[in-house]
Write an enzyme that holds these catalytic residues in place. Sequence first.
Site, PDB file in Angstrom:
ATOM      1  N   GLY A   1       0.747  -1.358  -0.129  1.00  0.00           N
ATOM      2  CA  GLY A   1       0.081  -0.108   0.256  1.00  0.00           C
ATOM      3  C   GLY A   1       0.792   1.231  -0.001  1.00  0.00           C
TER       4      GLY A   1
ATOM      5  N   MET B   1       4.475   3.260   2.119  1.00  0.00           N
ATOM      6  CA  MET B   1       5.821   3.069   2.874  1.00  0.00           C
ATOM      7  C   MET B   1       6.363   4.213   3.654  1.00  0.00           C
ATOM      8  SD  MET B   1       7.984   0.960   3.910  1.00  0.00           S
ATOM      9  CE  MET B   1       9.220   1.345   5.176  1.00  0.00           C
TER      10      MET B   1
ATOM     11  N   HIS C   1       3.406   6.147  11.516  1.00  0.00           N
ATOM     12  CA  HIS C   1       4.674   5.517  12.022  1.00  0.00           C
ATOM     13  C   HIS C   1       5.898   6.473  12.149  1.00  0.00           C
ATOM     14  CE1 HIS C   1       4.051   1.397  10.886  1.00  0.00           C
ATOM     15  NE2 HIS C   1       3.748   1.537   9.858  1.00  0.00           N
TER      16      HIS C   1
ATOM     17  N   GLU D   1       3.817  -2.307  13.696  1.00  0.00           N
ATOM     18  CA  GLU D   1       2.708  -2.279  12.667  1.00  0.00           C
ATOM     19  C   GLU D   1       1.182  -2.441  13.605  1.00  0.00           C
ATOM     20  OE1 GLU D   1       2.843  -1.454   9.836  1.00  0.00           O
ATOM     21  OE2 GLU D   1       4.729  -1.774   9.331  1.00  0.00           O
TER      22      GLU D   1
ATOM     23  N   GLU E   1       0.776   5.902   7.596  1.00  0.00           N
ATOM     24  CA  GLU E   1       2.229   6.251   7.226  1.00  0.00           C
ATOM     25  C   GLU E   1       2.863   7.313   8.041  1.00  0.00           C
ATOM     26  OE1 GLU E   1       3.399   3.658   5.747  1.00  0.00           O
ATOM     27  OE2 GLU E   1       1.330   3.013   5.039  1.00  0.00           O
TER      28      GLU E   1
HETATM   29  N1  0A1 Z   1       5.638  -0.767   6.484  1.00  0.00           N
HETATM   30  C1  0A1 Z   1       4.725  -0.333   5.427  1.00  0.00           C
HETATM   31  C2  0A1 Z   1       4.268  -1.763   4.328  1.00  0.00           C
HETATM   32  C3  0A1 Z   1       5.172  -2.326   3.720  1.00  0.00           C
HETATM   33  C4  0A1 Z   1       6.070  -3.575   4.063  1.00  0.00           C
HETATM   34  C5  0A1 Z   1       6.624  -4.068   3.045  1.00  0.00           C
HETATM   35  C6  0A1 Z   1       6.847  -3.355   2.133  1.00  0.00           C
HETATM   36  O1  0A1 Z   1       7.892  -3.886   0.948  1.00  0.00           O
HETATM   37  C7  0A1 Z   1       8.134  -5.314   1.128  1.00  0.00           C
HETATM   38  C8  0A1 Z   1       6.433  -2.474   1.849  1.00  0.00           C
HETATM   39  C9  0A1 Z   1       5.530  -1.558   2.575  1.00  0.00           C
HETATM   40  C10 0A1 Z   1       3.212  -0.096   6.261  1.00  0.00           C
HETATM   41  O2  0A1 Z   1       3.199  -0.706   6.972  1.00  0.00           O
HETATM   42  O3  0A1 Z   1       2.664   0.714   5.559  1.00  0.00           O
HETATM   43 ZN    ZN Z   2       2.617   0.304   8.614  1.00  0.00          ZN
END
Ligand code: 0A1
Ligand code: ZN
Length: 850
Positions: free
Chosen positions: A254, A256, A294, A313, A291
């Site tokens: 979705g 990053m 985060h 998360e 995002e």
């Molecule tokens: N950390 C991001 C999600 C995410 C995870 C892995 C990715 O590539 C493998 C890309 C995005 C989130 O929680 O929005």
């Molecule tokens: Zn996330």
Amino acid sequence: MKDAAPQKIYLSDYQVPNYLVEDVHLTFRLAPESTRVLSRITFRPNPEASSKDFFLHGEDLKLISTKIDGAAVTPDLVVGGLACAVPDATFVWEAEVEISPATNTALEGLYMSNGMYCTQCEAEGFRKITYYPDRPDVMSVFTVRIESDLPVLLSNGNPVASGEGFAEWHDPWPKPAYLFALVGGELINHPDTFTTKSGKEVELNIYVRPGDEGKCAFGMEALKKSMIWDEEVYGREYDLDIFNIVAVDDFNMGAMENKGLNIFNSSCVLASAETSTDMNFERIEAIIAHEYFHNWTGNRITCRDWFQLCLKEGLTVYRDAQFTADMRSEPVKRIEDVIALRARQFREDNGPLAHPVRPDSFVEINNFYTATVYEKGAELIGMLKTLVGDAAYYKALDLYFDRHDGDAATIEDWLTVFEESTGRDLTQFKRWYEQAGTPRLAVEESYEDGTFTLTFSQSTPPTPGQDQKDPRVIPIAVGLLNPNGDEVVPTTVLEMTEATQSFRFEGLTARPTPSILRGFSAPVILERASSNAERAFLLAHDTDPFNKWEAGRALARAGLVKMILNGAAPDGAYLDAVLQVLRDDSLDPAFRALALGLPSQDDLAQTLVDQGHTPDPQAIYEALETLKMAMATHMQDVLPRIYAQYQVTEPYQPDAEQSGARSLANAALSLISRVDSGTAAQAQYDSADNMTQQLAALAALLTAGKGEQAVAAFYEQWKEDRLVIDKWFGLQISLADPANAAEVAAALTQHPDFTMKNPNRFRATLGALAMSPAGFHRADGAGYKLLADWLIQLDPLNPQTTARMCSAFETWKRYDCDRQALIAAQLDRILAQEALSRDTQEMVSRIRNA
Ligand code: 0A1
Ligand code: ZN
């Protein structure tokens, strides 16, 4: 170099890094097939490490040169990286490598999308950019120089210099490599500003491809709302001079949360009334918030290792859900979230891919960005808040931010903060992080002399690698209703800690009806013998909106099971009860729309399995169709009134009020179209001026078998808009007759606009088939074969998206022997592919070994 033998990594093997990074300077000379990356990294031996071995991760890199303290060195290239002899003191490492963003179809590391350079480094993508200790507990300050003629060159942190053909960025906040980001392209900016509560001016930008600039305003408003909300609710301010968002078309997930430079799948940020549905708007608002949040829960405090993924998360999903509840409707958000939790997380927890919220081993971390880590992880935060209370929760969060700012933390750190600030022992609560599987909560009731007793028993079925489960602490929110429908005991949280435990309510004048697990206070499956009369009573009288909705759902489910198993007619009591709700104008229209919804095909399949039956996907589909037809006829007098009453006449706004009205009117339209040959739907299609109305009308026309013309017109109208065309691909498949859904999907894979290089388009097509149970599970196996054919083709290009989509097969053991054999054959065919990616290999073998 690719790992030859996939290796399992264990949480219990965690070792601190041998070297820490003091600072990083990176120079990128961008070129599509030969980007040069120069790194200058200051390393310092970690006094806490027991080894002096020096190892840097690196994958798919062409090494040009390496130096230590200015002198050339020759490292050993080993699987997954390099090793080198280094001084036993602080030293400067320099390397030059070459990479090829234009041919990087995995969309991990530095890659190109429509001429734009962008990065995705979580979880382990930075090692595809340069040699580095690519692990989240190595944090450093980054300075980045980008050399290119492209007009927009972005990285993390604050801009420090730019000129003809270059830009430099400096991020003062130490961060792990997975939060690194770079963007270069011909992009258009939608700018704004925000003043933080302490008076700091922040420049905000959303960068998009030319042509998309009209779709940024909503995202920008969502960003500013998120910034204010995090200040007001969690006391968290933004900490850089600039916050950039970039939309990219080719993206595996979705979005990053890269520090100061969030990169979004364009489907999760671009929005306009004409091209996005109300649901899209709500989702975009939530993902922008996610995002942004985060920045504190993930970036300022990150994870020590990838086993701790739920630390950032689960908490961030919980925070974004709170935000959506505050911006929109709390009950509606809760119901939507529980529907999704059951559909994805309960399904996962009940099959071969079940794993704890904090897993203890993995082969490929990218396979653990799951509903369990995210959504169940968020449920754990919600339970913790219920157990300690709101005030104690926010006090603990303050301590968490205070104590761990700048840390790479663990679940132990998180729980210790709560233990210290509340004085509570959370040993038992920790089991929620360690034990996989959804607990079953059985209930027995008795009433005597004014005392009502509820006796609960909990048990959790075995999951892969975990046979034995210990009782968990479960917060059970309960209210009691009098026979006349009045609430006699308001919501009370019972704290269950034993395998079996009783709770007494005294001083009652009549046997009450209990409303159990209000607000879905714990992610468990409630097993309670209940009559339809009682369900109808709760649907009519429960003061808890979640349980009111839940009662209606249980009533629908019970009736459907009888229809499927015995060919029974639709349950008249259900039809009457839901008609009452529909008619009740005092209820929120969005709630009524949800109450009109039926359990999904997948939900019913699992219900049948739980009751000891083998589900027949076609019979489930037909029962649902029959019930919808019965609803349409039973409510024939009321539906047109509701449809007319809830038409929005004001200019389009994607807010809760308008979208609630539209969702109810469109739920009515969907039923009306079953009895009016699509007349109302055609009228709505012809006059629609926003995508919510247009798409609902198109769906209703397809259901009525009158969609052909509209499908063609829709394509003509929107063929230049890739996000709308994704909807066009998906809808035709999900609404196809199951008898030929596989053929519809196969034909669409031959459409000139189909491409497997774009994950959104691939998911819109093959994902839509996989999520249409009757079509996917067609008895001849055509659905299985089609999906497997495409997964086999996609795997060499994009392992991550391939692996995620393999979960379509995770429920295979539910079905009859013939279907199981057909699926097993496809799984074996995938496993037999030469050079199968580690991602797909791990997923398919876990599923196959069920
Ligand atoms: N950390 C991001 C999600 C995410 C995870 C892995 C990715 O590539 C493998 C890309 C995005 C989130 O929680 O929005
Ligand atoms: Zn996330």
